[in-house]
Scaffold this motif. Sequence first.
Motif, PDB file in Angstrom:
ATOM      1  N   GLY A 197      22.987  15.290  -9.203  1.00 40.47           N
ATOM      2  CA  GLY A 197      22.352  16.584  -9.373  1.00 40.47           C
ATOM      3  C   GLY A 197      20.850  16.530  -9.523  1.00 40.47           C
ATOM      4  N   ASN A 198      20.282  15.359  -9.787  1.00 41.02           N
ATOM      5  CA  ASN A 198      18.825  15.227  -9.895  1.00 41.02           C
ATOM      6  C   ASN A 198      18.196  15.101  -8.517  1.00 41.02           C
ATOM      7  N   ILE A 199      16.896  15.327  -8.444  1.00 38.59           N
ATOM      8  CA  ILE A 199      16.195  15.432  -7.157  1.00 38.59           C
ATOM      9  C   ILE A 199      15.102  14.374  -7.085  1.00 38.59           C
ATOM     10  N   LEU A 200      14.999  13.728  -5.929  1.00 36.09           N
ATOM     11  CA  LEU A 200      14.022  12.658  -5.721  1.00 36.09           C
ATOM     12  C   LEU A 200      13.282  12.875  -4.406  1.00 36.09           C
ATOM     13  N   ALA A 201      11.959  12.711  -4.469  1.00 36.12           N
ATOM     14  CA  ALA A 201      11.126  12.731  -3.260  1.00 36.12           C
ATOM     15  C   ALA A 201      10.376  11.420  -3.155  1.00 36.12           C
ATOM     16  N   ALA A 202      10.236  10.917  -1.936  1.00 37.40           N
ATOM     17  CA  ALA A 202       9.414   9.741  -1.664  1.00 37.40           C
ATOM     18  C   ALA A 202       8.108  10.228  -1.063  1.00 37.40           C
ATOM     19  N   ASP A 203       7.033  10.085  -1.809  1.00 37.86           N
ATOM     20  CA  ASP A 203       5.731  10.623  -1.418  1.00 37.86           C
ATOM     21  C   ASP A 203       4.825   9.493  -0.956  1.00 37.86           C
ATOM     22  N   ALA A 204       4.535   9.480   0.341  1.00 38.67           N
ATOM     23  CA  ALA A 204       3.665   8.442   0.897  1.00 38.67           C
ATOM     24  C   ALA A 204       2.187   8.790   0.792  1.00 38.67           C
ATOM     25  N   ASN A 205       1.855  10.021   0.416  1.00 37.15           N
ATOM     26  CA  ASN A 205       0.443  10.418   0.290  1.00 37.15           C
ATOM     27  C   ASN A 205      -0.383   9.999   1.502  1.00 37.15           C
ATOM     28  N   THR A 206       0.152  10.232   2.703  1.00 44.95           N
ATOM     29  CA  THR A 206      -0.494   9.939   3.999  1.00 44.95           C
ATOM     30  C   THR A 206      -0.527   8.442   4.311  1.00 44.95           C
ATOM     31  N   GLY A 207       0.156   7.596   3.517  1.00 45.21           N
ATOM     32  CA  GLY A 207      -0.050   6.150   3.608  1.00 45.21           C
ATOM     33  C   GLY A 207       0.619   5.434   4.756  1.00 45.21           C
ATOM     34  N   TRP A 208       1.604   6.050   5.424  1.00 45.02           N
ATOM     35  CA  TRP A 208       2.288   5.368   6.520  1.00 45.02           C
ATOM     36  C   TRP A 208       1.663   5.720   7.862  1.00 45.02           C
ATOM     37  N   ARG A 209       1.663   4.761   8.763  1.00 46.11           N
ATOM     38  CA  ARG A 209       1.423   5.067  10.172  1.00 46.11           C
ATOM     39  C   ARG A 209       2.682   5.736  10.719  1.00 46.11           C
ATOM     40  N   TRP A 232      -0.519   4.858  -6.071  1.00 46.29           N
ATOM     41  CA  TRP A 232       0.138   5.562  -4.979  1.00 46.29           C
ATOM     42  C   TRP A 232      -0.474   5.055  -3.686  1.00 46.29           C
ATOM     43  N   SER A 233       0.293   5.127  -2.620  1.00 49.83           N
ATOM     44  CA  SER A 233      -0.159   4.603  -1.332  1.00 49.83           C
ATOM     45  C   SER A 233      -0.790   3.232  -1.561  1.00 49.83           C
ATOM     46  N   THR A 234      -2.076   3.067  -1.254  1.00 49.17           N
ATOM     47  CA  THR A 234      -2.734   1.775  -1.449  1.00 49.17           C
ATOM     48  C   THR A 234      -3.759   1.816  -2.579  1.00 49.17           C
ATOM     49  N   GLN A 235      -3.710   2.845  -3.434  1.00 46.71           N
ATOM     50  CA  GLN A 235      -4.741   3.030  -4.448  1.00 46.71           C
ATOM     51  C   GLN A 235      -4.170   2.916  -5.859  1.00 46.71           C
ATOM     52  N   THR A 236      -5.004   2.410  -6.774  1.00 44.37           N
ATOM     53  CA  THR A 236      -4.626   2.273  -8.177  1.00 44.37           C
ATOM     54  C   THR A 236      -5.808   2.645  -9.063  1.00 44.37           C
ATOM     55  N   PHE A 237      -5.540   3.463 -10.100  1.00 43.46           N
ATOM     56  CA  PHE A 237      -6.577   3.860 -11.054  1.00 43.46           C
ATOM     57  C   PHE A 237      -6.036   3.731 -12.474  1.00 43.46           C
ATOM     58  N   SER A 247     -11.403   8.707  -2.316  1.00 38.34           N
ATOM     59  CA  SER A 247     -10.920   8.479  -0.949  1.00 38.34           C
ATOM     60  C   SER A 247      -9.545   9.073  -0.695  1.00 38.34           C
ATOM     61  N   TYR A 248      -9.103   9.957  -1.585  1.00 39.53           N
ATOM     62  CA  TYR A 248      -7.806  10.600  -1.392  1.00 39.53           C
ATOM     63  C   TYR A 248      -7.932  11.822  -0.492  1.00 39.53           C
ATOM     64  N   LEU A 249      -8.821  12.731  -0.846  1.00 40.19           N
ATOM     65  CA  LEU A 249      -9.149  13.918  -0.048  1.00 40.19           C
ATOM     66  C   LEU A 249     -10.663  13.958   0.125  1.00 40.19           C
ATOM     67  N   PRO A 250     -11.185  14.856   0.967  1.00 42.96           N
ATOM     68  CA  PRO A 250     -12.648  15.008   1.069  1.00 42.96           C
ATOM     69  C   PRO A 250     -13.203  15.667  -0.200  1.00 42.96           C
TER      70      PRO A 250
END
Length: 366
Positions: free
Chosen positions: A186-198, A22-27, A55-58
């Motif tokens: 009928g299905n629902i989609l969200a695009a989650d940037a997890n704070t990643g965009w300026r 997600w964003s710039t991180q991979t685990f 480095s996702y949250l404090p």
Amino acid sequence: MKISKISIYQVDLPLKEGSYSWSTQTFSAFDSTVIIVECDSGLIGVGETCPLGPSYLPAYAEGARVGLAKIAQGLIGEDPIQIGKINERMDELLKGHPYVKSAFDMACWDILGKATGQPVYNLLGGLLQDKVTLFKVVSRQAPDAMAAKLSAYQDQGFKQFQMKVGAGANSDIDRIFAVSEVLRSGNILAADANTGWRQHEAIRVVKAVRDVDIYIEQPCLSYEECLAVRKHSDHPMILDECMDDLRTLIRGYNDSAMDVINLKINRVGGLTKARQFRDLCVSMGITMTIEDTWGGEIATSAIAHLAHSTPKGYHFQSSAFHEYHSLEIASGGPKIEDGYMIASDRPGLGVTPNMDVLGTPVSVIK
């Protein structure tokens, strides 16, 4: 009843699909902390906290274990079913660090449920939903790969999805178009940037996908940046990472900054404070995603119990994190079927830790 022993365990949760991006991180796995609280009455309670990397949250996994060991000595001899007092005591022993306290608070709710013979959802408001709507996460990959995953998840019965973006406006615009094209009616989609965009990137994205039926989730790091993006977009907005206390929630309500909030249990300090957050949202008419940062069967059970006790009209969706792992840390986790999950109706959280998997505790406090 008094707390007589506290054991802290570390366990890695490997991912079935190999990695999670997600964003710039991979685990490839997440470091989780499990706590077992024993009482002189013989009852035990379990809790879990699993930060999504350092480095996702404090919050970070090693800090959870150090923090729990720090406060544990001051909790020996306390009555675990006096949960308000337990939370006051934890705040006296350690300022801040809600993700640390979440695991202990969760374990106390587990004990309270067992002591009263009730599933935790009854204690949090009652069974207001028979089953909990799930969303499926589509990890960040190339656009075609993400579209293929969403199609497969739809075949499994899921109807709500969160696709991970935040790695760059150009590639994310391509991802959103590719994934949305295979979304069934009928299905629902969200695009989650997890704070990643300026902020400027987020505004570019929402303008480029203006005609796509999609939610935009936490586009930028700060509340102020997200509010600016909101003013440039007609998409429904979900705020997540910046919704970390009641003051920000009230501010967001007054600013009309969001349509949905993402309530994460360990970010606010446990089920006690998550219930406060949840009840205020219901009073103000705010719909919620109810989840946590991550975790196994224990954390997912806490999510399910909180969601079960939330009025259906104010519950948007939840996560079942244990379905993403190849390791079972506890039996009795929520059952998953056709895009829903159902918590155990046994007393407490309804889970039993798998001691063979947890192994030797990293700390024991008596």
